[in-house]
Design a protein around this motif. Structure first.
Motif, mmCIF file in Angstrom:
data_model
loop_
_atom_site.group_PDB
_atom_site.id
_atom_site.type_symbol
_atom_site.label_atom_id
_atom_site.label_comp_id
_atom_site.label_asym_id
_atom_site.label_seq_id
_atom_site.Cartn_x
_atom_site.Cartn_y
_atom_site.Cartn_z
ATOM 1 N N ASP A 10 0.851 -1.194 0.000
ATOM 2 C CA ASP A 10 0.000 0.000 0.000
ATOM 3 C C ASP A 10 0.880 1.235 0.000
ATOM 4 O OD1 ASP A 10 0.819 -0.056 2.716
ATOM 5 O OD2 ASP A 10 -1.023 0.928 3.369
ATOM 6 N N THR A 11 0.293 2.357 -0.366
ATOM 7 C CA THR A 11 1.027 3.626 -0.457
ATOM 8 C C THR A 11 0.236 4.708 0.248
ATOM 9 O OG1 THR A 11 1.930 2.983 -2.606
ATOM 10 C CG2 THR A 11 2.093 5.302 -2.013
ATOM 11 N N SER A 32 0.028 8.420 -8.937
ATOM 12 C CA SER A 32 1.217 8.212 -8.104
ATOM 13 C C SER A 32 0.965 7.116 -7.072
ATOM 14 C CB SER A 32 1.610 9.512 -7.395
ATOM 15 O OG SER A 32 1.949 10.520 -8.331
ATOM 16 N N LEU A 33 -0.186 7.151 -6.427
ATOM 17 C CA LEU A 33 -0.538 6.148 -5.417
ATOM 18 C C LEU A 33 -0.718 4.770 -6.040
ATOM 19 C CD1 LEU A 33 -3.175 8.338 -3.541
ATOM 20 C CD2 LEU A 33 -1.043 7.522 -2.521
ATOM 21 N N LEU A 34 -1.401 4.721 -7.185
ATOM 22 C CA LEU A 34 -1.668 3.449 -7.854
ATOM 23 C C LEU A 34 -0.375 2.816 -8.373
ATOM 24 C CD1 LEU A 34 -3.759 1.405 -9.022
ATOM 25 C CD2 LEU A 34 -3.814 2.844 -11.085
ATOM 26 N N PHE A 35 0.394 3.577 -9.140
ATOM 27 C CA PHE A 35 1.592 3.033 -9.767
ATOM 28 C C PHE A 35 2.638 2.643 -8.715
ATOM 29 C CE2 PHE A 35 0.905 5.622 -13.957
ATOM 30 C CZ PHE A 35 -0.279 4.931 -14.146
ATOM 31 N N ARG A 36 2.803 3.460 -7.689
ATOM 32 C CA ARG A 36 3.780 3.148 -6.651
ATOM 33 C C ARG A 36 3.396 1.855 -5.919
ATOM 34 N NH1 ARG A 36 7.806 5.877 -3.761
ATOM 35 N NH2 ARG A 36 8.117 5.106 -1.630
ATOM 36 N N SER A 37 2.103 1.671 -5.644
ATOM 37 C CA SER A 37 1.661 0.454 -4.964
ATOM 38 C C SER A 37 1.968 -0.776 -5.798
ATOM 39 C CB SER A 37 0.155 0.529 -4.672
ATOM 40 O OG SER A 37 -0.148 1.604 -3.817
ATOM 41 N N VAL A 38 1.689 -0.701 -7.099
ATOM 42 C CA VAL A 38 1.958 -1.827 -7.999
ATOM 43 C C VAL A 38 3.457 -2.103 -8.082
ATOM 44 C CG1 VAL A 38 1.836 -2.591 -10.412
ATOM 45 C CG2 VAL A 38 -0.155 -1.517 -9.330
ATOM 46 N N ASP A 39 4.253 -1.052 -8.207
ATOM 47 C CA ASP A 39 5.703 -1.243 -8.325
ATOM 48 C C ASP A 39 6.303 -1.776 -7.022
ATOM 49 O OD1 ASP A 39 5.759 -0.456 -10.982
ATOM 50 O OD2 ASP A 39 6.154 1.646 -10.516
ATOM 51 N N LYS A 40 5.787 -1.324 -5.874
ATOM 52 C CA LYS A 40 6.268 -1.848 -4.590
ATOM 53 C C LYS A 40 5.936 -3.334 -4.460
ATOM 54 C CE LYS A 40 5.504 0.551 -0.822
ATOM 55 N NZ LYS A 40 4.785 1.409 0.160
ATOM 56 N N GLY A 227 -3.354 4.030 -1.708
ATOM 57 C CA GLY A 227 -3.295 3.115 -2.839
ATOM 58 C C GLY A 227 -2.953 1.723 -2.340
ATOM 59 N N VAL A 228 -3.327 0.697 -3.089
ATOM 60 C CA VAL A 228 -3.074 -0.683 -2.664
ATOM 61 C C VAL A 228 -2.922 -1.580 -3.890
ATOM 62 C CG1 VAL A 228 -5.517 -1.359 -2.556
ATOM 63 C CG2 VAL A 228 -3.848 -2.520 -1.080
ATOM 64 N N ALA A 229 -2.147 -2.663 -3.730
ATOM 65 C CA ALA A 229 -1.993 -3.641 -4.815
ATOM 66 C C ALA A 229 -1.698 -5.013 -4.224
ATOM 67 C CB ALA A 229 -0.865 -3.235 -5.760
ATOM 68 N N THR A 230 -2.258 -6.046 -4.838
ATOM 69 C CA THR A 230 -1.981 -7.424 -4.441
ATOM 70 C C THR A 230 -2.046 -8.314 -5.680
ATOM 71 O OG1 THR A 230 -2.573 -9.211 -2.900
ATOM 72 C CG2 THR A 230 -4.388 -7.987 -3.869
ATOM 73 N N GLN A 369 0.437 -10.356 9.247
ATOM 74 C CA GLN A 369 0.505 -11.522 10.132
ATOM 75 C C GLN A 369 1.214 -12.709 9.460
ATOM 76 O OE1 GLN A 369 -0.408 -10.648 13.103
ATOM 77 N NE2 GLN A 369 -1.263 -8.748 12.262
ATOM 78 N N TYR A 370 1.278 -12.697 8.125
ATOM 79 C CA TYR A 370 1.893 -13.795 7.377
ATOM 80 C C TYR A 370 3.220 -13.396 6.727
ATOM 81 C CZ TYR A 370 -2.803 -15.804 7.777
ATOM 82 O OH TYR A 370 -4.000 -16.296 8.258
ATOM 83 N N GLY A 371 3.709 -12.194 7.027
ATOM 84 C CA GLY A 371 4.950 -11.733 6.412
ATOM 85 C C GLY A 371 4.808 -11.395 4.951
ATOM 86 N N LEU A 372 3.596 -11.068 4.514
ATOM 87 C CA LEU A 372 3.354 -10.792 3.097
ATOM 88 C C LEU A 372 3.026 -9.334 2.804
ATOM 89 C CD1 LEU A 372 1.293 -13.976 2.098
ATOM 90 C CD2 LEU A 372 3.713 -13.499 1.674
ATOM 91 N N ALA A 373 3.196 -8.465 3.785
ATOM 92 C CA ALA A 373 2.976 -7.031 3.567
ATOM 93 C C ALA A 373 4.309 -6.349 3.312
ATOM 94 C CB ALA A 373 2.280 -6.409 4.773
ATOM 95 N N VAL A 374 4.361 -5.527 2.275
ATOM 96 C CA VAL A 374 5.592 -4.805 1.972
ATOM 97 C C VAL A 374 5.947 -3.856 3.114
ATOM 98 C CG1 VAL A 374 6.695 -3.208 0.365
ATOM 99 C CG2 VAL A 374 5.174 -4.991 -0.503
ATOM 100 N N ASP A 375 4.952 -3.185 3.669
ATOM 101 C CA ASP A 375 5.146 -2.301 4.825
ATOM 102 C C ASP A 375 4.258 -2.807 5.958
ATOM 103 O OD1 ASP A 375 6.887 -0.159 3.659
ATOM 104 O OD2 ASP A 375 5.179 0.028 2.302
#
Length: 508
Positions: A10-11, A32-40, A227-230, A369-375
């Motif tokens: 997320d951004t 900016s929020l969308l693209f950064r989330s996807v790239d992260k 922003g968010v991406a998964t 909780q599963y270690g799958l969040a970038v931040d």
């Protein structure tokens, strides 16, 4: 084929240079929020847009209504702008339940096609719209019925407070419960660097200044740029992506075990008996996963208002609201057999949340909780939960989405239990008809509204069960501004025409 989730990014606004960000147009902020989330997200997986593009099959996004970016065409444009031409595009608009709905859409796609690789990504910039009085008026016009709610000064928070007042009357939940629950989750947020309320202690003065009914500012969700991406796919395609060196070989995943959602009437006054879609949504999600509610070890539950977290948790798990409220004071709820922790990031009351994708707050919480969040959020369980639940609410309790995640493969699905269908209320009051007050709330805050606070909004029930929303007047024609002395389920009113509107006149 069992769908899996590979990571979540997320951004938030503070990730950008503040001087540069404030000069951007709303659409530039959105991108900016969308693209950064996807790239992260792709960086977390060891890939980038160009490498993974040939393998993506679907793009699921959420309407950014505050920017007027509504409809399928905008999702297609965003996909193309990110360099993903030719994908099957899907648009979700379930209000605050949209993130759960988008995940459910991806769940359905991968269940049907084991070769699917689904990007779920969205952004919104609500502050640019709702900080103006004119835009608050627009929000009211969006969520309130133009004939049966708006003329009486209904507001989003006012209608939610009507729901809470009746819940408290029926169940014994107290204003002290609401305050202690709010304090607990605010404490979690104060230690979370990504929370809007980071290092912002809660004061008693804030809690004691009501905006509507029992609700004060700390009991209402924050609205921020987000922003968010998964990425959701199958184990088969994950292995193919690893073998082709598209993503890193040590990529982890969790199973997307089950999903369900349920929609009720759009407006408060159309909800027969003030019923909620939450129980139906949860039952469908649990049934599709094959797990039992008692196996859920962690949950994130939508908390747009403090009363809603009590209301939803009780319906999800079949536990009384009072019992739920008591456990929530300690940040826990009952799953039917034991108490489990929830919302370790502080919930959307305290984190970061654009209105349409506010459930992204929960997705980050659970992925952490599963270690799958970038931040990841700083507060985590000692060991990852075997089964966890993400619950989301949209509209004025109009639609609910529930998603279950698990470390282990889902069990065979079962037929959902038969639950009572939701009925729709059609207001049709006639002059001289009598009714009983079902719920009432005082509005203290209505910026830009034609009706100046304070005033009461009253939902009354006729003998045939039909509900009617009005203000309240005395027999002398004077508007009543205080709920003091009124008894829910007992105080009687008669419908009369006052100022060209059907109004409730207090009897006795």
């Amino acid at each position: 084929m069992d769908p899996i989730l590979l990571g979540v990014a997320d951004t938030i606004e503070s990730e950008f240079d503040s001087e540069v960000y404030k000069t951007l147009s709303p659409l530039e902020k959105y991108h900016s929020l969308l693209f950064r989330s996807v790239d992260k997200l792709f960086g977390f997986l060891g890939t980038d847009r160009s490498k993974i593009a040939p393998y993506l099959t679907d793009f699921v996004s959420i309407e950014a209504q505050s920017l007027g970016r509504e409809g399928y065409g905008f999702t297609v444009k965003d996909s193309n702008d990110m360099g993903f031409g030719g994908l099957a595009c899907h648009t979700v608009d379930l209000g605050g339940a949209s993130v759960g709905g988008a995940i459910a859409e991806a769940h359905t796609i991968v269940k049907a096609n084991p070769y699917a690789v689904v990007l779920v990504a969205a952004a919104d910039v609500p502050k640019s719209v709702f900080k103006q009085v004119s835009d608050l008026k627009r929000l009211t016009a969006t969520v309130c019925h133009k004939d049966w709610e708006m003329p009486y000064g209904a507001t989003l928070i006012g209608l939610y407070s009507l729901l809470c007042e009746r819940m408290m009357f029926d169940t014994g939940v107290t204003s002290e419960d609401l305050e202690e629950i709010t304090k607990h989750f605010r404490t979690l947020a104060e230690t979370n660097p990504r929370a809007f309320q980071f290092q912002k202690p809660l004061t008693e003065k804030q809690l004691k200044k009501p905006l509507s009914g029992v609700y004060s500012t700390p009991m209402i969700a924050i609205v921020t740029d987000h922003g968010v991406a998964t990425l959701i796919t199958s184990e088969f395609m994950k292995q193919k992506l690893i073998e082709n060196k598209i993503i890193k070989k040590d990529s982890e995943h969790i199973y997307l075990a089950g999903s369900g959602h349920s929609a009720h009437a759009e407006y408060f006054i159309q909800k027969k008996d003030l019923k909620s879609p939450a129980a139906l949504a949860c039952e469908r999600a649990v049934a599709s996963s094959g797990f039992n509610r008692s196996e859920i070890e962690y949950a994130w539950i939508y908390d747009c208002f403090t009363g809603m977290i009590i209301h939803e948790a009780g319906l999800y798990f079949g536990v009384s609201p009072k019992e739920t409220a008591t456990a929530l004071r300690r940040g826990k709820i009952s799953n039917g057999t034991k108490e489990i922790p929830i919302n370790l990031g502080g919930g959307i009351l305290n984190y970061q949340a654009a209105m349409a994708l506010s459930g992204a707050t929960g997705l980050i919480d659970i992925a952490s909780q599963y270690g799958l969040a970038v931040d990841p959020i700083p507060e985590k369980l000692g060991t990852p939960p075997n089964v966890s639940l993400l619950g989301g609410n949209g509209g004025i309790d109009s639609i609910n989405s529930v998603v279950l995640f698990s470390k282990e493969k889902p069990k065979p699905s079962r037929e959902p239990f038969t639950l009572k269908p939701l009925e729709v209320n059609v207001p049709s009051p006639k002059l001289g008809e009598k009714a009983t007050i079902l719920t009432v709330s005082t509005i203290y805050f209505n910026p830009g509204g034609e009706k100046k606070p304070p005033y009461l909004i009253v939902c009354s029930t006729k003998e045939n069960g039909e509900m009617v929303l009005t203000n309240l007047y005395g027999k002398d024609g004077t508007e009543i501004l205080s709920k003091e002395g009124l008894e829910l389920g007992k105080s009687k009113v008669e419908f009369q025409e006052i100022g060209g509107k059907i109004q409730a006149v207090l009897l006795g």
